[in-house]
Design a protein around this motif. Structure first.
Motif, PDB file in Angstrom:
ATOM      1  N   GLU A  33      23.840 -28.657  28.413  1.00 37.72           N
ATOM      2  CA  GLU A  33      22.810 -27.706  28.813  1.00 37.72           C
ATOM      3  C   GLU A  33      21.693 -28.379  29.615  1.00 37.72           C
ATOM      4  N   LEU A  34      21.219 -29.523  29.129  1.00 36.59           N
ATOM      5  CA  LEU A  34      20.102 -30.201  29.782  1.00 36.59           C
ATOM      6  C   LEU A  34      20.467 -30.629  31.197  1.00 36.59           C
ATOM      7  N   ALA A  37      20.427 -27.568  33.420  1.00 35.56           N
ATOM      8  CA  ALA A  37      19.046 -27.103  33.608  1.00 35.56           C
ATOM      9  C   ALA A  37      18.311 -27.976  34.616  1.00 35.56           C
ATOM     10  N   ARG A  44      16.251 -24.338  29.778  1.00 32.19           N
ATOM     11  CA  ARG A  44      17.552 -24.369  29.109  1.00 32.19           C
ATOM     12  C   ARG A  44      17.964 -22.994  28.570  1.00 32.19           C
TER      13      ARG A  44
END
Length: 226
Positions: A33-34, A37, A44
């Protein structure tokens, strides 16, 4: 509805799907996710929401304590998913066979012709996947059964369009690509339910069989080189 949030979520979905098509993300690879993002310069939250959508579609899997990964299919899973997808789409389309219009038939024929051109050229397999997606979306557009459509997408459609697109360009000669889709169109056009059901089921089963063989051959090749 929070329009900006919705837009970001859709943007993440598109980014992940395109990354699968261009090979940035491969089956079995972890999705962070990071990282996404930061790549898209967003928070996020929409990334997390987009991944939940892709998990529902079957493109991403969540493994407790390990994280989220791009779906990886075995040859048997490929055959099973295509068989199931064929049965479901055939039943769905045949149930509304009288709802299709002349414009639907015209658009399907145009796409089949475009697919023949793409299959015979040097274009990327992703273009063939996109056209095939349009073809089957036109078929699905007349189906007013959300539950059936959801099962169909989870069993085959989303998986095949993104995870397996690289195999499509070599599965059939250009003329066969055209004729396979035209057989569906012809049965739909003349209103032959039994023929249409057989055409759609065979369309999927044969593709699943060929792709599973190609995947197995690729896996065997990798194992021999280790």
């Amino acid at each position: 509805m929070d329009f900006e949030k919705e837009t970001y979520t859709n943007r993440v979905e598109s980014y992940i799907k395109q990354s699968i098509l261009d090979g940035t993300y491969k089956p079995g690879q972890k999705v962070k996710e990071l990282t996404i993002a930061q790549k898209l310069s967003i928070s996020r939250a929409p990334v997390r929401e987009a991944l939940q959508v892709l998990i529902k579609e079957g493109l991403v899997v969540w493994i407790p304590q390990k994280g989220k990964f791009i779906k990886e299919l075995s040859p048997k899973q490929i055959r099973d998913s295509y068989f199931t997808g064929g049965v479901l789409e055939a039943a769905a389309v045949c149930s509304v066979i009288d709802e299709y219009t002349e414009d639907d038939i015209r658009r399907l024929k145009e796409i089949a012709e475009q697919m023949q051109v793409v299959a015979g050229g040097a274009e990327q397999p992703a273009q063939l996947a996109e056209l095939d997606d349009k073809f089957h979306k036109i078929l699905a557009a007349r189906v007013d059964n959300e539950l059936l459509f959801e099962f169909f997408r989870r069993s085959c459609q989303g998986l095949s369009k993104f995870l397996l697109h690289q195999y499509w360009i070599n599965l059939y000669p250009p003329e066969d690509v055209y004729l396979r889709h035209m057989s569906i169109i012809y049965a739909l056009e003349i209103g032959q339910v039994t023929e249409l059901e057989c055409c759609i089921r065979e369309h999927y089963c044969d593709s699943g069989k060929r792709i599973s063989i190609a995947c197995q051959a690729e896996e065997d090749k990798k194992n021999r080189s280790r």
